[in-house]
Design an enzyme around this catalytic site. Structure first.
Site, PDB file in Angstrom:
ATOM      1  N   ASP A 290       1.013  -1.319   0.262  1.00 58.05           N
ATOM      2  CA  ASP A 290      -0.103   0.229   0.203  1.00 58.05           C
ATOM      3  C   ASP A 290       0.726   1.390   0.067  1.00 58.05           C
ATOM      4  OD1 ASP A 290      -3.588   0.523   1.790  1.00 58.05           O
ATOM      5  OD2 ASP A 290      -1.570   1.496  -0.669  1.00 58.05           O
TER       6      ASP A 290
HETATM    7  C1  GLC Z   1      -4.227   3.928   0.469  1.00 58.83           C
HETATM    8  C2  GLC Z   1      -4.967   3.717   0.202  1.00 58.83           C
HETATM    9  C3  GLC Z   1      -4.774   2.239  -1.093  1.00 58.83           C
HETATM   10  C4  GLC Z   1      -5.446   3.069  -2.267  1.00 58.83           C
HETATM   11  C5  GLC Z   1      -3.518   3.711  -2.369  1.00 58.83           C
HETATM   12  C6  GLC Z   1      -3.112   4.256  -3.377  1.00 58.83           C
HETATM   13  O1  GLC Z   1      -3.502   4.343   1.473  1.00 58.83           O
HETATM   14  O2  GLC Z   1      -5.183   2.793   1.326  1.00 58.83           O
HETATM   15  O3  GLC Z   1      -6.509   1.219  -0.963  1.00 58.83           O
HETATM   16  O4  GLC Z   1      -5.559   2.346  -3.156  1.00 58.83           O
HETATM   17  O5  GLC Z   1      -3.441   4.588  -1.194  1.00 58.83           O
HETATM   18  O6  GLC Z   1      -3.631   6.085  -3.813  1.00 58.83           O
END
Ligand code: GLC
Length: 753
Positions: A290
Site C-alpha cells: 500500500d
Molecule cells: C491508500 C489506500 C489504498 C490506495 C492507495 C493509493 O493509502 O490505502 O487503498 O489504493 O493508497 O492511493
C-alpha cells in the site's frame, strides 16, 4: 553413461541457475529468455523496477488531518508529474529493453484521475459507480461483472494499466471508515463479488489489485495496528474472500495491507505473501505495498512483496542495504523483477495500445444507474406505500435530498462530472418536489458550504442537518402528498466513524426534525418514506423507525443516485437488493464492539476475540435479536420457494428449487443457500452462506427453477488441530432462504468424506 550423468547434472545446474535468478525455466519477457533480460539490467535498474517512480519527490510537508505527512495524497496528487495526472503511481521504464512505465490508479467505485490536464480544454471525468457495499447488496454477480467491465473500459481508454481495486476487507465492525468500499461481513459473498469485479475489469485487458491483503478492518492506526487473530478466523473469514477471487479470477496483482497480523507486518509477511498466497492458492501475479507502507523495503522484497509503492528514496536505500546485509538476496530481487516484468507484459502500455481518452461515459452512466437501483434495499413498506403513484407531490426533507452522497472520501472517491441528487431524480421522474422547501435547503447548503473548509481528499465538510420549524413542516405537509426524509453519513479512508451524535447516532437537529415530521405525518395521515444515504448504518430508536411507512437503504450509489432512487420509488424498477451485513439493534450488540478499534491494555493491538463469529455467524448462532438480518430485503412483490432438492454428487452438492412470483409486481429474487454442518462438529456457526443466485425478472404468477452447486472445497472447515481444511462427514442441512433468518425450505444430505 558418464556423459549422460554429466548432462543431467548440467541440466540440473542450469535449472537451478534459472530458478535462482528469478526466471522460472522457459520464462521470457518480450520474447527473450527472462534470465537474459535480468542479466542485461544493472542493479539500480533492477531496484527501480520493483518500485514506483516517486523517489524523486519530496515528501509532502503538510500533514493530512490525522495522517502522517507521508500519506498526504492530496498533495501528492498535485505534485505527481506522472504520465496521467492524478494517477496513484507510475512504474519505471527502461527503453533499451522495451520496458515501458506503466500507470497505477485508484479505485473501487471508479477510475480516480484528475479531470483536468495542463495544455488542453478537454476533460477526463470518470464514472462514479456504486460503491462496494452497494454492489454486494445487489447479490448480482453478472451485473457487477458488467459494471466492472465498464469501469475497466475507462481504465483502458484513459491510459491506465492497473486499477487499485477491488477492496474486499470484511465488515468486522460498523465503524470502520472504509466499509463503504468493502462488500460484506460474509467471506463467500465477498469472494464472489471480488471475483466478478476482477473478471469484469480484466476483461478489458487491464489489471486489478485486490486490496488490502489482509485483515485491514479499521482505519485507526492502520499503519501499524497489530491484528491478533486466530489462524482459523484468518483463514475462514479474513483471507477466504481473497482466496476465492484469486482462484476464480486470477487478479494481476494484490496490494498488501498496512497493518500487522499477529505481530508481523502484512507487507513483510512471508507466510502470508509467499506460503499461503502463492504456495497454497497458486497466485502468480505481483504483490505491491500500500502507499508509503515503507517499514523496510528489503524485508518486504524478501517476503514476496514484489513492488514498493509509490517508491521512495528510503525504500530504494533499504533494498541496497538489504542486499549488502544479506537480508535480501539478488535471487529474490530477480524473482520479484521477473514478476513485475511479466505483469508489464500484459498491459495496454506494453502492447502500445493507443487510448482514445473518450470512453462511452453516457453508456457507463446508464450502467451505473441500473447497478445502483439493483443494490438499493427496501427495508419497510407498510400498506403498499411504495411504489408512489405517478405525479404525487413530494415534501423532500434532509440535506442529502439536495446534496446526495455518491461515494465516500479518500482514494475511493471518483472525480465525476456530476451527481444526480435525489431531488433532481424525483423531479425528472415526474414527481414535483416542493419548491419552497428545495429553495430553503439549497440556500442553506450554499451558505454552510461557504462557511466551511472546502472538501479535500480526506474529508467533506460536515454540515449539520438544516433545522426545520414546526411551520416549515406543517406547510410542506399541507401542500404535498408524500414526505420523504433523507438521512446521510459520509465516511472514508484514514479515519473510522465515531460513536457520537451526528455520526453513529442521530444529531440533535436530525432527531428534532424526525420527531416533528413524524408528529405531523400522524396528524395529517400522510405517508413518510425514510431513505438512508450512507455506506453503513446509524442507530435509530426502533419505535421511531416503526413510524415510517417505508424505509430504503440507498448506500453511496454513485453519480446516478437520484435517478436510481426515482426508478425504484416510481416502480419502474422493483427493489431487489438485500443487506450484505447485519444491522444490529444497538452498537454494543456487535461482538467486536468490545475491542474496536483497539483492545484494552494494548497501545496498538486489536484482538479479534469473536474469532469466526462475525456478523450473522454471531447473531444467528447466539440468537441475538437484530434490527435487520443479513440477507434481508423486501420487494414490491412476493416470492415462494418450493420443490427443493439437494443431491450429493461427485465434488459437491447440487441444489435446485422453484421460485414463484406470487405477488402483483414483476421482480427479481435473491435466493440464499445456507448450510449447517453435521451436529458432531462443535464450535461451528448455526449456518453459513455457501451459495446464492438472483433470478431474472419474474412476471407476477411466473416461476423459474434455480440450480446451484455447493463445491466440497466451499463446505470444508479449517481445523487448527490438523492445520488444514477438512470436509466433515455426516448429515448436512441445506437451507434455501430469503435471508439468514427466513429459511423457506430445507433438505438433509449425507456426506462421506
Ligand atoms: C491508500 C489506500 C489504498 C490506495 C492507495 C493509493 O493509502 O490505502 O487503498 O489504493 O493508497 O492511493
Amino acid at each position: 553413461m558418464k556423459n549422460k550423468l554429466f548432462e543431467i547434472q548440467l541440466m540440473t545446474l542450469g535449472a537451478c541457475c534459472l530458478m535462482s535468478c528469478g526466471g522460472r525455466s522457459g520464462e521470457t519477457y518480450d520474447g527473450r529468455p527472462m534470465e537474459e533480460v535480468l542479466s542485461a539490467l544493472t542493479l539500480e535498474q533492477k531496484v527501480n523496477l520493483v518500485m514506483g517512480t516517486r523517489r524523486g519527490e519530496a515528501h509532502p510537508p503538510e500533514e493530512a488531518p490525522g495522517m502522517p505527512a507521508r500519506h498526504n495524497h492530496a498533495a501528492i496528487e498535485e505534485i505527481s508529474q506522472g504520465r496521467i495526472k492524478g494517477a496513484a503511481a507510475d512504474g519505471y521504464s527502461i527503453d533499451s529493453l522495451h520496458i515501458p512505465s506503466i500507470i497505477y490508479a485508484d479505485g473501487p467505485a471508479g477510475l480516480r484521475i484528475s479531470p483536468f490536464r495542463e495544455g488542453t480544454d478537454r476533460t477526463f471525468y470518470c464514472t462514479a459507480f456504486p460503491t462496494g457495499t452497494s454492489l454486494a447488496a445487489s447479490w448480482d454477480v453478472h451485473a457487477v461483472e458488467e459494471a466492472a467491465a465498464a469501469l475497466g473500459e475507462e481504465v483502458l481508454e484513459y491510459g491506465v494499466d492497473i486499477l487499485l481495486a477491488p477492496a474486499l476487507n470484511i465488515h468486522r465492525n460498523p465503524l470502520c471508515g472504509r466499509n463503504f468500499e468493502y462488500y460484506s461481513e460474509d467471506p463467500f459473498l465477498t469472494g464472489e463479488m471480488a471475483a466478478a469485479y476482477t473478471k469484469g475489469v480484466q476483461s478489458r485487458g487491464v489489471g486489478v489489485s485486490l486490496k488490502h491483503f489482509a485483515a485491514n478492518n479499521q482505519e485507526t492506526f492502520r499503519n501499524g495496528v497489530d491484528v491478533q487473530v486466530s489462524e482459523r478466523a484468518l483463514r475462514e473469514i479474513y483471507l477466504r474472500g481473497f482466496e476465492r477471487a484469486v482462484r476464480q479470477a486470477a487478479p494481476w496483482s494484490i496490494m498488501s495491507s498496512y497493518n500487522k497480523i499477529n505481530g508481523v507486518l502484512a507487507s513483510e509477511n512471508e507466510w502470508l505473501l509467499t506460503d499461503v498466497l502463492r504456495g497454497e492458492w497458486g497466485f502468480d501475479g505481483v504483490v505491491m505495498t500500500d502507499w508509503w507502507a515503507e517499514e523496510n523495503g528489503a524485508r518486504q522484497q524478501a517476503a514476496g512483496n514484489d513492488l514498493l509503492m509509490p517508491g521512495t528514496q528510503r525504500q530504494y536505500d533499504e533494498i541496497l542495504e538489504g542486499l549488502k546485509a544479506g537480508t535480501l538476496t539478488e535471487a529474490q530481487l530477480d524473482r520479484n523483477v521477473a514478476r513485475v516484468l511479466k505483469m508489464i507484459e500484459k498491459t495496454p502500455t506494453f502492447r502500445a495500445y493507443v487510448c482514445s481518452n473518450a470512453p462511452d461515459l453516457e453508456e457507463h452512466a446508464r450502467i451505473s444507474r441500473r447497478q445502483a437501483a439493483d443494490g438499493m434495499v427496501l427495508l419497510e413498506n407498510r400498506d403498499g406505500t411504495l411504489p408512489l403513484k405517478p405525479g404525487v407531490r413530494i415534501a423532500l426533507f434532509g440535506n442529502a435530498g439536495y446534496d446526495t452522497y455518491a461515494g465516500g472520501t479518500g482514494s475511493g472517491n471518483v472525480n465525476r462530472k456530476y451527481t444526480v441528487h435525489i431531488a433532481d431524480g424525483l423531479s425528472s421522474a415526474g414527481f414535483p418536489v416542493d419548491r419552497s422547501l428545495a429553495a430553503r435547503y439549497e440556500d442553506y447548503l450554499r451558505t454552510e458550504k461557504a462557511r466551511h473548509e472546502a472538501a479535500n481528499f480526506w474529508t467533506v465538510p460536515e454540515i449539520g442537518e438544516m433545522p426545520l420549524t414546526e411551520s416549515d413542516v406543517a406547510r410542506a405537509f399541507a401542500e404535498n402528498d408524500v414526505a420523504i426524509v433523507v438521512l446521510s453519513r459520509m465516511a472514508g479512508e484514514g479515519g473510522d466513524r465515531q460513536l457520537r451524535a451526528g455520526d453513529y447516532y442521530p444529531s440533535a437537529a436530525e432527531q428534532a426534525n424526525l420527531t416533528r415530521i413524524l408528529r405531523t405525518a400522524r396528524s395529517t395521515g400522510k405517508r413518510v418514506v425514510l431513505l438512508f444515504n450512507m455506506g453503513g448504518v446509524v442507530e435509530l430508536d426502533r419505535s421511531q423507525l416503526a413510524c415510517f411507512d417505508a424505509v430504503m437503504h440507498l448506500w453511496l450509489p454513485g453519480q446516478e443516485a437520484g435517478n436510481a432512487v426515482a426508478d425504484l420509488l416510481s416502480g419502474r424498477v422493483t427493489p431487489s437488493g438485500k443487506l450484505p451485513f447485519t444491522w444490529a439493534v444497538r452498537y454494543a450488540d456487535y461482538p467486536s464492539s468490545s475491542n474496536f478499534p483497539l483492545s484494552a491494555g494494548s497501545d496498538r493491538a486489536v484482538r479479534y476475540e469473536e474469532d469466526i463469529y462475525v456478523g450473522y455467524r454471531y447473531f444467528d448462532t447466539r440468537d441475538v435479536e437484530v434490527l435487520y438480518p443479513f440477507g434481508y430485503g423486501l420487494s414490491y412483490t412476493e416470492f415462494e420457494y418450493s420443490n427443493l432438492t439437494a443431491t450429493r454428487v461427485d465434488g459437491g452438492i447440487e441444489v435446485s428449487l422453484d421460485v414463484r412470483n406470487c405477488g402483483a409486481y414483476a421482480g427479481r429474487e435473491v435466493v440464499e443457500v445456507y448450510v449447517s454442518l453435521p451436529a458432531a462438529e462443535a464450535d461451528r456457526p448455526k449456518k453459513e452462506l455457501k451459495a446464492f443466485a438472483k433470478t431474472e425478472q419474474l412476471a407476477p404468477g411466473s416461476s423459474c427453477r434455480v440450480n446451484l452447486f455447493l463445491a466440497d472445497e466451499d463446505l470444508t472447515l479449517y481445523d487448527p488441530a490438523i492445520g488444514g481444511w477438512r470436509l466433515a462427514e455426516g448429515t448436512y442441512t441445506v437451507q434455501a432462504a430469503a435471508s439468514v433468518d427466513d429459511v423457506r425450505a430445507a433438505a438433509r444430505v449425507e456426506v462421506k468424506g
